[in-house]
Design an enzyme around this catalytic site. Structure first.
Site, PDB file in Angstrom:
ATOM      1  CB  THR A 229      37.702 -30.455 -63.097  1.00  0.00           C
ATOM      2  OG1 THR A 229      38.602 -29.732 -62.280  1.00  0.00           O
ATOM      3  CG2 THR A 229      38.374 -30.926 -64.327  1.00  0.00           C
ATOM      4  NE  ARG A 257      45.095 -24.045 -57.757  1.00  0.00           N
ATOM      5  CZ  ARG A 257      44.224 -24.971 -58.157  1.00  0.00           C
ATOM      6  NH1 ARG A 257      43.597 -24.816 -59.304  1.00  0.00           N
ATOM      7  NH2 ARG A 257      43.992 -26.040 -57.440  1.00  0.00           N
ATOM      8  CB  VAL A 258      49.112 -24.786 -62.355  1.00  0.00           C
ATOM      9  CG1 VAL A 258      48.834 -26.074 -63.110  1.00  0.00           C
ATOM     10  CG2 VAL A 258      49.436 -23.656 -63.327  1.00  0.00           C
ATOM     11  N   GLY A 259      46.482 -26.238 -60.853  1.00  0.00           N
ATOM     12  CA  GLY A 259      46.045 -27.360 -60.036  1.00  0.00           C
ATOM     13  C   GLY A 259      46.445 -28.699 -60.630  1.00  0.00           C
ATOM     14  CG  ASP A 260      43.537 -31.721 -60.275  1.00  0.00           C
ATOM     15  OD1 ASP A 260      43.084 -30.628 -59.876  1.00  0.00           O
ATOM     16  OD2 ASP A 260      42.839 -32.562 -60.867  1.00  0.00           O
ATOM     17  CB  THR A 279      36.295 -33.373 -60.302  1.00  0.00           C
ATOM     18  OG1 THR A 279      35.722 -32.159 -59.791  1.00  0.00           O
ATOM     19  CG2 THR A 279      35.415 -34.531 -59.860  1.00  0.00           C
ATOM     20  N   GLY A 280      38.130 -31.946 -57.999  1.00  0.00           N
ATOM     21  CA  GLY A 280      38.178 -31.584 -56.596  1.00  0.00           C
ATOM     22  C   GLY A 280      39.381 -30.738 -56.259  1.00  0.00           C
ATOM     23  N   GLY A 282      42.596 -29.508 -56.142  1.00  0.00           N
ATOM     24  CA  GLY A 282      43.738 -29.808 -56.997  1.00  0.00           C
ATOM     25  C   GLY A 282      45.026 -30.056 -56.247  1.00  0.00           C
TER      26      GLY A 282
HETATM   27  N1  GLY Z   1      40.548 -29.728 -59.707  1.00  0.00           N
HETATM   28  C1  GLY Z   1      40.736 -28.516 -60.372  1.00  0.00           C
HETATM   29  C2  GLY Z   1      41.697 -27.633 -59.751  1.00  0.00           C
HETATM   30  O1  GLY Z   1      42.007 -27.775 -58.553  1.00  0.00           O
HETATM   31  O2  GLY Z   1      42.182 -26.745 -60.404  1.00  0.00           O
END
Ligand code: GLY
Length: 354
Positions: A229, A257-260, A279-280, A282
């Site tokens: 990110t 898929r959705v992350g953080d 960042t990292g 998610g």
């Molecule tokens: N940190 C971004 C994601 O996992 O989508």
């Protein structure tokens, strides 16, 4: 297996403001470069000194810090002209979305099928206003769509609803793929069949759950260690904070898929005590509600540096992690590996970065 102690960079830069006495330089931690210094202690405290800090994603080469500096310049141009701190953060993130090196906007990561790009972005201001998009496709600047969601009755738009919303804003159809993004995807992906596939993917029957259009491609590879990110956090002279994030997500990701990034309090948070942008990994960041926790630590009196380090410690060993934090008097960064980042106070020519 990662080593036990993984905080490789944790730097803090006090700045002047009217809520604290003249700042005392915080001791530079042992892991930080000896050359790091507190910027412009001679600048008079004019109510708050605007500042901005940007990251290019954990794992991004520190040599890409020039892209982060361009983002910080764009953000500070907005707040220095009296603009809103969230608009400043958006301006900064848009610069990195337009830079094809970063995993956001143009050049965003191609997903598991080797073809599709679904992007997430979010914005938040310290008065609690929030907006986000998840799984938006074929737009140039997802962060600008997230900013527009902030002005709508909703907090989060996803999928084709987000994309159609972008069209109503006059944002034309845009293909964010680049020859480099396809090439990078192919080079960096590791075969899901191979011994190096991540454990969670070896345990998961992804073939049985293939949810992309078209058949499973003959060769499936996944990004094993690339950048993530992009994010910008801003402090304005009126004591407010703004923060924005944008990402192409993971290469090893199913459709949808959705992350953080678009989840309030996970990847980003802004409140009266400061703002944070992570960042990292998610999934791990979501489990921790990480950015909101960071704000809570700031509220309890933690320094930006301590809060950033604590955030990294909360994730380390379970996934990649990096974070930027800005508070009334400081900004700080911590990560479990080198990453591109940059920060400076308004009116200062003293850049901080790797
Ligand atoms: N940190 C971004 C994601 O996992 O989508």
């Amino acid at each position: 297996m990662r080593p036990a102690v993984l905080v490789l960079a944790a730097l803090v830069f006090p700045a002047a403001c009217d809520r604290s006495p003249t700042p005392t330089p915080t001791p530079t931690p042992a892991a930080a470069p000896a050359s790091v210094s507190t910027p412009d202690a001679q600048v008079p405290p004019t109510p708050w000194r605007p500042a901005a800090i940007a990251h290019g994603g954990v794992g991004s080469p520190p040599a890409w810090a020039d892209g982060c500096r361009a983002a910080v310049d764009a953000a500070l141009n907005v707040v220095d002209a009296g603009g809103d701190p969230v608009d400043a953060a958006v301006a900064g993130v848009a610069v990195m979305e337009d830079d094809p090196r970063f995993n956001a906007g143009t050049g965003a990561r191609v997903r598991l099928d080797g073809k599709s790009i679904q992007m997430d972005a979010s914005v938040m201001r310290s008065d609690g206003h929030f907006g986000a998009v998840a799984g938006v496709e074929r737009v140039k600047n997802p962060v600008k769509v997230a900013r527009a969601v902030m002005d709508s009755p909703h907090l989060l738009l996803q999928g084709d609803g987000a994309t159609r919303f972008a069209r109503t804003l006059g944002m034309p159809d845009y293909d964010p793929t680049t020859p480099e993004s396809f090439g990078r995807s192919r080079q960096q992906q590791l075969t899901l069949l191979g011994a190096d596939a991540p454990e969670e993917w070896r345990r998961f029957d992804w073939r049985a759950h293939w949810n992309f259009e078209g058949p499973i491609p003959p060769e499936l590879r996944a990004d094993g260690g690339a950048h993530d990110t992009v994010g910008v956090a801003v402090r304005s002279s009126d004591g407010r904070f703004g923060v924005a994030l944008s990402t192409g997500g993971l290469a090893l990701a199913m459709r949808g898929r959705v992350g953080d990034v678009p989840l309030l309090g996970a990847g980003l948070y802004a409140g009266m005590h400061g703002a944070a942008a992570a960042t990292g990994a998610g999934e791990r960041i979501v489990e921790e509600g990480l950015a909101r926790q960071v704000h809570g630590w700031l509220a309890q009196g933690a320094s930006a540096k301590d809060a950033a380090e604590r955030a990294v410690s909360a994730i380390q060993g379970r996934g990649d992690i990096g974070i930027i934090v800005i508070s009334p008097g400081e900004f700080a960064v911590a990560a479990d590996r080198p990453m591109a980042w940059a920060g400076r106070d308004s009116g200062s020519s003293a850049w901080q970065g790797p």
